[in-house]
Design an enzyme around this catalytic site. Structure first.
Site, short mmCIF file in Angstrom:
data_model
loop_
_atom_site.label_atom_id
_atom_site.label_comp_id
_atom_site.label_asym_id
_atom_site.label_seq_id
_atom_site.Cartn_x
_atom_site.Cartn_y
_atom_site.Cartn_z
N ARG A 63 9.44 -11.40 2.38
CA ARG A 63 8.50 -10.25 1.66
C ARG A 63 7.08 -10.65 2.47
O ARG A 63 6.19 -10.54 1.65
CB ARG A 63 8.53 -10.46 0.14
CG ARG A 63 9.68 -10.21 -0.49
CD ARG A 63 10.17 -8.64 -0.22
NE ARG A 63 11.49 -8.52 -1.29
CZ ARG A 63 12.67 -8.74 -0.87
NH1 ARG A 63 12.86 -9.16 0.41
NH2 ARG A 63 13.45 -8.58 -1.72
N SER A 119 10.63 -5.07 -8.21
CA SER A 119 10.45 -6.51 -8.40
C SER A 119 8.98 -6.65 -8.42
O SER A 119 8.26 -6.60 -7.60
CB SER A 119 11.17 -7.56 -7.49
OG SER A 119 12.45 -7.34 -7.61
N GLU A 173 4.81 -9.25 -6.01
CA GLU A 173 5.03 -8.70 -5.00
C GLU A 173 4.36 -7.45 -4.46
O GLU A 173 3.99 -7.37 -3.35
CB GLU A 173 6.44 -8.39 -5.06
CG GLU A 173 7.14 -7.96 -3.70
CD GLU A 173 8.63 -7.46 -3.76
OE1 GLU A 173 9.58 -8.43 -4.33
OE2 GLU A 173 9.02 -6.39 -3.53
C1 LIG Z 1 12.71 0.82 -7.95
C2 LIG Z 1 12.15 -0.08 -6.90
C3 LIG Z 1 12.96 -0.91 -5.90
C4 LIG Z 1 12.57 -1.52 -4.86
N1 LIG Z 1 13.42 -2.61 -4.28
C5 LIG Z 1 13.10 -3.27 -3.18
C6 LIG Z 1 13.95 -3.86 -2.52
O1 LIG Z 1 15.00 -3.89 -2.95
N2 LIG Z 1 13.46 -4.72 -1.60
C7 LIG Z 1 12.12 -4.80 -1.02
O2 LIG Z 1 11.71 -5.26 -0.14
N3 LIG Z 1 11.07 -3.78 -1.82
C8 LIG Z 1 11.64 -3.27 -2.94
N4 LIG Z 1 10.78 -2.35 -3.58
C9 LIG Z 1 9.29 -2.20 -3.30
C10 LIG Z 1 9.07 -1.10 -2.15
O3 LIG Z 1 10.09 -0.01 -2.22
C11 LIG Z 1 8.79 -1.43 -0.64
O4 LIG Z 1 8.04 -2.62 -0.56
C12 LIG Z 1 8.56 -0.23 0.29
O5 LIG Z 1 8.76 -0.84 1.46
C13 LIG Z 1 7.19 0.11 0.15
O6 LIG Z 1 6.94 1.31 0.61
P1 LIG Z 1 5.92 2.24 0.43
O7 LIG Z 1 5.91 3.58 1.63
O8 LIG Z 1 6.04 3.11 -0.89
O9 LIG Z 1 4.62 1.53 0.53
P2 LIG Z 1 3.18 1.51 -0.32
O10 LIG Z 1 3.47 1.15 -1.67
O11 LIG Z 1 2.66 2.76 -0.04
O12 LIG Z 1 2.36 0.58 0.50
C14 LIG Z 1 2.79 -0.72 0.38
C15 LIG Z 1 1.80 -1.68 1.32
O13 LIG Z 1 2.07 -1.44 2.57
C16 LIG Z 1 1.08 -0.92 3.19
N5 LIG Z 1 1.51 0.17 4.23
C17 LIG Z 1 2.00 1.18 3.86
N6 LIG Z 1 2.19 2.11 4.99
C18 LIG Z 1 1.62 1.57 6.09
C19 LIG Z 1 1.61 1.85 7.44
N7 LIG Z 1 1.83 2.87 7.89
N8 LIG Z 1 0.76 0.94 8.10
C20 LIG Z 1 0.26 -0.05 7.80
N9 LIG Z 1 0.56 -0.50 6.33
C21 LIG Z 1 1.14 0.04 5.41
C22 LIG Z 1 -0.14 -0.52 2.26
O14 LIG Z 1 -1.19 -0.56 2.66
C23 LIG Z 1 0.34 -1.59 1.16
O15 LIG Z 1 -0.40 -2.61 1.31
C24 LIG Z 1 11.17 -1.41 -4.48
C25 LIG Z 1 10.34 -0.69 -5.27
C26 LIG Z 1 10.81 0.13 -6.41
C27 LIG Z 1 9.60 1.03 -7.01
#
Ligand SMILES: Cc1cc2nc3c(=O)[nH]c(=O)nc-3n(C[C@H](O)[C@H](O)[C@H](O)COP(=O)(O)OP(=O)(O)OC[C@H]3O[C@@H](n4cnc5c(N)ncnc54)[C@H](O)[C@@H]3O)c2cc1C
Length: 357
Positions: free
Chosen positions: A184, A257, A353
């Protein structure tokens, strides 16, 4: 609100989005995050074309302001308004680039939806990403925390990450080693805001042996009546397991998480296992072990508890939920309470996380 700049930007954006971006002042972010908590951004820039980034980031209007990159908002918690520029990456596109033996290199844009991309890869007959199905969010955020699930992590498929380097003021690419992936974690997470990820190059095998060792996957395949699973079968098993375990953000606000599984040295893990024989412990390389944060939280009695409109999911002790109308600060207070209780009970400090803002 700086009206003149607002008008100027919107005029440019309305002129056929020539610059490939659109700037919105005083933007509400609640609908852009899966927690759904209220928060406003002083400015929101929607970036549809990566080539717009140099102009946008050079704009003197925004240069001195704090900056946040936002994808699908599924791993962030806003505890207050954001007093700067939120940059939403919305560039799209998937391109099969080269054939390398039994592998293809796929370039996918940051604004693509991760789960839809996984489904596309399975439809094309690629293997590898099946265990990462149904993780919410964008492709651009996937390297940020090296997403992982059901025994697979993104890093093993990464060939390169393309990004705008805000410090150097140029587009760059980082190979897998340079990304310094860990559990992570990545170089992007350690230097938030420096790199705006624009595309991801993945190398995917055209066939492969599905990974089914993770607890629950084999049993689910049995239930589905699958003996020799193809990647699509594993995807269905993982999807079914995930839907059972995790609350759907479309129904109840959450970010998956909320705490990372803590990594401790083996003597600490042995000590805990002695006192708590049912504690799940996963041995790691070297003198380290990963232990279940869900167990620690559940043991402290938090599963299913509620504090105002914030709570801990009934289904999974690791998931904090917004029952409706919760503020980010309310959720964060509950998270701090959990962290402090676990620390005094087990001597382990849990780390969140999601990114807390
Ligand atoms: C129901 C649920 C289940 C999940 N299950 C998992 C799992 O099984 N495994 C797991 O690893 N995660 C899980 N997650 C967490 C999440 O889905 C991941 O971390 C995902 O990659 C976040 O993507 P996002 O586009 O929503 O990022 P955001 O929430 O928009 O951003 C997260 C971080 O990434 C940075 N970021 C976003 N886009 C960029 C970019 N283009 N360039 C640079 N930085 C960027 C942001 O600045 C922020 O700091 C889960 C979340 C939920 C709600």
């Amino acid at each position: 609100m700086p009206q003149s700049a607002d008008e100027q930007h919107n005029k440019r954006a309305n002129n056929g989005d020539k610059q490939g971006y659109q700037v919105i002042p005083d933007a509400q972010l609640a609908e852009r995050t899966t927690f759904g908590v209220p928060a406003r951004a002083h400015w929101l820039a929607r970036v549809m074309d990566r080539d717009a980034i140099p102009e946008l980031t050079a704009d003197t209007q925004f240069q001195s302001l704090p900056r946040l990159i936002l994808g699908g908002g599924s791993n962030v918690l806003f505890t207050r308004d954001f007093p700067g520029l939120v940059l939403a990456m919305e560039n799209r596109g998937i391109e099969v680039q080269t054939r390398r033996g039994k592998h293809d290199r796929i370039r996918v844009s940051a604004g693509e939806n991760w789960d839809q991309f996984v489904r596309w890869s399975l439809d094309q007959g690629y293997a590898g990403l099946e265990n990462l199905i149904l993780i919410p969010g964008s492709v651009g955020a996937a390297p940020f925390q090296n997403i992982g699930a059901y025994g697979t992590e993104l890093e093993e498929f990464v060939d390169a990450v393309h990004a705008w380097d805000s410090e150097a003021g140029e587009f760059v690419w980082l190979d897998r080693e340079a990304c310094a992936f860990a559990y992570r974690d990545s170089i992007f997470k350690r230097h938030p805001g420096r790199w705006i990820i624009t595309e991801l190059d993945l190398v995917l095998p055209r066939s492969g042996t599905p990974r089914i060792h993770y607890p629950g996957v084999r049993d689910m395949l049995d239930k589905l009546g699958v003996d020799k699973p193809a990647p699509a079968d594993v995807a269905l098993a993982v999807e079914t397991l995930r839907r059972r375990k995790l609350p759907d953000p479309a129904e109840i606000g959450n970010a998956g998480s909320f705490f990372k599984n803590p990594v401790v040295n083996t003597s600490k893990a042995d000590e805990l296992k002695h006192d708590h024989p049912e504690l799940p412990v996963f041995a790691l390389e070297g003198d380290r072990a990963k232990i279940s944060a869900a167990y620690l939280i559940e043991y402290c009695g938090f599963r299913g508890t509620r504090s105002g409109n914030a709570g801990v999911s009934e289904r999974h002790a690791l998931v904090l939920v917004n029952y409706g109308g919760a503020k980010g600060s309310e959720l964060w207070r509950l998270a701090e309470q959990i962290r402090d209780t676990v620390e005094s009970e087990f001597g382990i400090r849990l780390e969140p996380e999601p990114v807390i803002l």
